[in-house]
Design a protein around this motif. Structure first.
Motif, PDB file in Angstrom:
ATOM      1  N   ILE B  70       0.828  -1.195   0.000  1.00 13.43           N
ATOM      2  CA  ILE B  70       0.000   0.000   0.000  1.00 13.43           C
ATOM      3  C   ILE B  70       0.868   1.252   0.000  1.00 13.43           C
ATOM      4  N   ASN B  71       0.592   2.134  -0.967  1.00  6.63           N
ATOM      5  CA  ASN B  71       1.255   3.435  -1.031  1.00  6.63           C
ATOM      6  C   ASN B  71       0.169   4.492  -1.096  1.00  6.63           C
ATOM      7  N   LEU B  72       0.204   5.422  -0.158  1.00 11.39           N
ATOM      8  CA  LEU B  72      -0.894   6.367  -0.074  1.00 11.39           C
ATOM      9  C   LEU B  72      -0.409   7.626   0.631  1.00 11.39           C
ATOM     10  N   ASP B  73      -0.855   8.786   0.158  1.00 14.27           N
ATOM     11  CA  ASP B  73      -0.571  10.035   0.865  1.00 14.27           C
ATOM     12  C   ASP B  73      -1.868  10.597   1.425  1.00 14.27           C
ATOM     13  N   PHE B  74      -1.851  10.923   2.702  1.00 13.74           N
ATOM     14  CA  PHE B  74      -3.036  11.562   3.283  1.00 13.74           C
ATOM     15  C   PHE B  74      -2.774  13.045   3.398  1.00 13.74           C
ATOM     16  N   LYS B  75      -3.662  13.838   2.778  1.00 13.37           N
ATOM     17  CA  LYS B  75      -3.474  15.285   2.797  1.00 13.37           C
ATOM     18  C   LYS B  75      -3.831  15.838   4.178  1.00 13.37           C
ATOM     19  N   ALA B  76      -3.132  16.917   4.513  1.00  9.03           N
ATOM     20  CA  ALA B  76      -3.367  17.530   5.822  1.00  9.03           C
ATOM     21  C   ALA B  76      -4.688  18.290   5.825  1.00  9.03           C
ATOM     22  N   ARG B  77      -5.307  18.339   6.956  1.00 12.04           N
ATOM     23  CA  ARG B  77      -6.530  19.095   7.219  1.00 12.04           C
ATOM     24  C   ARG B  77      -7.587  18.917   6.141  1.00 12.04           C
ATOM     25  N   THR B  78      -7.914  17.666   5.937  1.00 11.64           N
ATOM     26  CA  THR B  78      -9.015  17.338   5.043  1.00 11.64           C
ATOM     27  C   THR B  78      -9.512  15.954   5.449  1.00 11.64           C
ATOM     28  N   THR B  80     -10.202  12.163   4.456  1.00 11.46           N
ATOM     29  CA  THR B  80      -9.972  11.102   3.493  1.00 11.46           C
ATOM     30  C   THR B  80     -10.779   9.892   3.930  1.00 11.46           C
ATOM     31  N   ALA B  81     -11.543   9.342   3.005  1.00 11.86           N
ATOM     32  CA  ALA B  81     -12.337   8.163   3.337  1.00 11.86           C
ATOM     33  C   ALA B  81     -11.665   6.932   2.760  1.00 11.86           C
ATOM     34  N   ILE B  82     -11.748   5.840   3.500  1.00 11.52           N
ATOM     35  CA  ILE B  82     -11.297   4.551   2.975  1.00 11.52           C
ATOM     36  C   ILE B  82     -12.528   3.670   2.876  1.00 11.52           C
ATOM     37  N   ILE B  83     -12.865   3.271   1.655  1.00 12.13           N
ATOM     38  CA  ILE B  83     -14.042   2.423   1.490  1.00 12.13           C
ATOM     39  C   ILE B  83     -13.613   1.052   0.988  1.00 12.13           C
ATOM     40  N   GLY B  84     -14.508   0.124   1.093  1.00 10.15           N
ATOM     41  CA  GLY B  84     -14.213  -1.225   0.616  1.00 10.15           C
ATOM     42  C   GLY B  84     -15.138  -2.200   1.299  1.00 10.15           C
ATOM     43  N   ILE B 247      -9.122  10.783   8.918  1.00  8.52           N
ATOM     44  CA  ILE B 247      -9.145   9.611   8.046  1.00  8.52           C
ATOM     45  C   ILE B 247     -10.265   8.710   8.535  1.00  8.52           C
ATOM     46  N   ILE B 248     -11.232   8.458   7.681  1.00 12.95           N
ATOM     47  CA  ILE B 248     -12.412   7.714   8.122  1.00 12.95           C
ATOM     48  C   ILE B 248     -12.586   6.444   7.288  1.00 12.95           C
ATOM     49  N   VAL B 249     -12.770   5.350   7.980  1.00 14.64           N
ATOM     50  CA  VAL B 249     -13.080   4.084   7.318  1.00 14.64           C
ATOM     51  C   VAL B 249     -14.591   3.938   7.347  1.00 14.64           C
ATOM     52  N   THR B 250     -15.177   3.613   6.227  1.00 15.35           N
ATOM     53  CA  THR B 250     -16.622   3.416   6.231  1.00 15.35           C
ATOM     54  C   THR B 250     -17.020   2.384   5.190  1.00 15.35           C
ATOM     55  N   HIS B 251     -18.056   1.653   5.492  1.00 16.88           N
ATOM     56  CA  HIS B 251     -18.592   0.753   4.466  1.00 16.88           C
ATOM     57  C   HIS B 251     -19.794   1.399   3.791  1.00 16.88           C
ATOM     58  N   SER B 260     -16.165  13.204   2.652  1.00 17.45           N
ATOM     59  CA  SER B 260     -14.726  13.214   2.376  1.00 17.45           C
ATOM     60  C   SER B 260     -14.364  14.049   1.159  1.00 17.45           C
ATOM     61  N   ARG B 261     -13.131  14.501   1.159  1.00 17.97           N
ATOM     62  CA  ARG B 261     -12.569  15.190   0.010  1.00 17.97           C
ATOM     63  C   ARG B 261     -11.833  14.189  -0.880  1.00 17.97           C
ATOM     64  N   TRP B 262     -11.190  13.221  -0.215  1.00 15.43           N
ATOM     65  CA  TRP B 262     -10.454  12.194  -0.944  1.00 15.43           C
ATOM     66  C   TRP B 262     -10.995  10.822  -0.550  1.00 15.43           C
TER      67      TRP B 262
END
Lengths: 321, 298
Positions: B70-78, B80-84, B247-251, B260-262
């Motif tokens: 896994i390669n990923l950049d999380f932007k500051a002050r925004t 980011t959602a992780i879905i799956g 950074i939020i994980v959600t189904h 999310s923005r990203w």
């Protein structure tokens, strides 16, 4: 018109019959159910009744002693020598108190930390392997503990403190603490294990170390259960007779100074055990021994009730037994 | 043939559904962007270095290879959602970001998680300070069985803050930031379990904010909540993203689209696609992403 009425009546009659038969069968069901319930009720009551009768009997047997000696003289009298007609129970209860207090302090220190170590630090398999051995300690007969105290602990206490005789309140407290540690360890470890993982994770996620998590979250959550385990241990300690009789020294005097754990004492339970056999029934001495029993009974009752109230008052989300 | 066509139609409807959500969100944002300050903020953001960089992250539970390269950049002050889909490793991935996986004995990992230029898995890195900088909110509200006050102050106290005024200030600030102050300020010494589920979750967020983290990880924070409470938490997440990296994980894909923005799409331990939320939901590049967001599996 008549026909219709007749059929109506027939219908009503049939309905009544149906209702009646269903009513009968219902009654029968109720009766069967009741039979079971009554049986259970009687069984449940009999255990309460037995307890009640024991209390009544002991109270009855103790009452003449209180009447003749006087409650205050009995409780606070400083000399117990039945041969001279002196029945001051203070040294006996103080002896009991010293031994129980000392042993509970030692056992809590050992037991609670052992429980924490078992649950939080040892791998599960190892803990499951060790736990039965600790529980086995609870099954050792108290006479064996008495022997162990007499031949192993007492000489070492005598050596260490340079005493002529090793049978002291301290010796009894040490041996008694070994006897009640298993109770504390097995119940406390179960309670600590029952603390939800999510509390631990929440604490860790806030940057708490393992020890901070244990102290700040796990132990407060498990506290009522741990207190309950200590109370159970207390109950066992105060009722313990044979082992303390063998190793406490059996001197019915207040230690001087009163906190001197290196003096021999004679706890109340041991007094009853040694003197009951040599006392004529219904003599004052005999009644006085029952009075000692009543006092022990009251102490246990008060402590248990206090613990119960404490555990009941604690809030949701904490672990109870 | 027919079998092929049907889902495509459904898929179009689905995509429309998402664009409605996204459009609404854009409108909201446009209003805000009119404020000059926000525009400046926006520009600053795009220039900023990523808050967290994940490099070649692999993770195993026993023999199970749960996260792959896994390669990923999380932007500051925004946000980011992780879905799956369930079991794709998104929670495990989230826990890698604050070393919460360390507590599992059969967990192993390789790779780097770089927070502000420093690998949090370096030998010299202190797990306590990592978790202090990266807070976490869990799936089920998990307040401690203590009072509201004790819950919030648990973190500050273990990190050695003893000054009473300072603690009171933290208490008020965190509860306000979690939009809970107005509801509980007159009963701070009440038991946390007397709060509703949504309030409990906001209390957990406030508790995480009390140690002044820079990043907040949220592991399906609304999955145990009703829609009203969920809406409140989502508003809160948007508010928090002004100050924190979230950074939020959600189904729940609608949720991801809303907050999310990203968005990163994770499937069987691999990042399939990572893009701006609008792009990912409206014009997904990969077939798997499209299949997932149109509900063909999941």
């Amino acid at each position: 018109m008549l026909k219709r009425d007749e059929s109506k009546f027939q219908k009503f009659l049939n309905g009544l019959k149906d209702n009646f038969s269903s009513f009968i069968s219902k009654m029968r069901q109720i009766r069967e159910k009741e039979k079971e319930e009554i049986a259970l009720f009687i069984l449940a009551c009999s255990s309460i009744l037995i307890l009640f009768l024991i209390t009544v009997f002991v109270f009855q047997a103790a009452l003449p002693a209180f009447k003749e000696i006087g409650v205050l003289d009995f409780l606070f009298g400083k000399s117990w020598s039945p041969g001279y007609g002196r029945y001051g129970a203070a040294p006996l209860f103080f002896g009991s108190f010293m031994i129980v207090f000392g042993s509970v302090i030692l056992a809590v220190a050992i037991g609670v930390f052992a429980a924490i170590f078992l649950v939080e630090y040892l791998p599960r398999g190892t803990a499951d392997f060790i736990k039965p051995f600790i529980e086995l300690l609870a099954g050792i007969p108290s006479i064996i503990w008495g022997f162990f105290g007499l031949v192993f602990v007492a000489p070492r206490v005598a050596d260490f403190f340079d005493l002529p005789v090793g049978r002291t309140a301290l010796t009894a407290a040490i041996v008694l603490s070994f006897m009640i540690v298993p109770t504390i360890v097995s119940i406390s470890s179960e309670v600590i294990e029952a603390v939800p993982q999510q509390y631990r994770r929440a604490s860790m996620a806030l940057g708490a170390t393992k020890w901070q998590t244990i102290r700040g979250v796990v132990l407060p959550t498990a506290k009522p259960g741990i207190v309950a385990s200590i109370m159970l241990a207390f109950g066992r300690a105060i009722g313990e007779t044979i082992a303390v009789l063998m190793i406490a020294g059996s001197v019915p005097l207040l230690p001087s100074p009163f906190y001197d754990y290196l003096d021999p004492v004679l706890p109340a339970t041991a007094t009853i055990a040694t003197e009951m056999g040599e006392t004529p029934a219904y003599s004052l001495h005999w009644h006085a021994l029952f009075a000692l029993g009543i006092m022990l009974f009251i102490i246990t009752f008060v402590v248990n009730t206090a613990a119960d109230i404490y555990v009941r008052r604690t809030k949701r989300g904490v672990i109870m037994v | 043939m027919v079998m092929e066509e049907l889902p495509v139609q459904g898929q179009k409807a689905e995509l429309k559904g998402f664009s409605a959500v996204l459009k609404e969100k854009r409108n909201l944002k446009n209003v805000e962007l009119m404020a000059e300050e926000s525009v400046r903020e926006e520009k600053k953001l795009t220039l900023q270095a990523p808050k967290i960089e994940v490099r070649d992250l692999n993770a195993w539970f026993g023999d199970n290879h749960v996260l792959q390269n896994i390669n990923l950049d999380f932007k500051a002050r925004t946000v980011t959602a992780i879905i799956g889909p369930s079991g794709c490793g998104k929670s495990t991935f989230l826990r890698c970001l604050n070393r919460m996986n360390d507590i599992y004995p059969d967990f192993r990992m390789a790779g780097e998680v770089i927070l502000d230029g420093e690998n949090i898995y370096d030998d010299g890195s202190d797990v306590v300070s990592v978790r202090k900088r990266i807070g976490m909110v869990f799936q089920k509200p998990n307040p401690f069985p203590k009072t509201i006050r004790e819950n919030i102050l648990f973190g500050p106290l273990i990190h050695g803050i003893r000054n009473k005024d300072k603690l009171d200030e933290i208490l008020e600030k965190s509860l306000k930031a979690a939009a809970l102050w107005d509801e509980v300020n007159d009963r701070l010494d009440d038991y946390a379990f007397d709060l509703s589920g949504g309030q409990q979750q906001r209390l957990c967020i406030a508790r995480a904010l009390a140690i002044e983290p820079e990043v907040i990880l949220m592991d399906e924070p609304c999955s145990a909540l009703d829609p009203t409470a969920t809406a409140k938490i989502e508003d809160l997440i948007y508010e928090l993203s002004k100050k924190y990296t979230v950074i939020i994980v959600t189904h729940n894909m609608q949720q991801a689209a809303r907050v999310s923005r990203w968005t990163a799409f994770l499937l069987t331990g691999e990042i399939i696609e990572y893009n701006a939320t609008e792009t990912l939901f409206e014009t997904p590049e990969r077939k798997e992403t499209e299949d997932y967001i149109t509900g063909r599996f999941g």
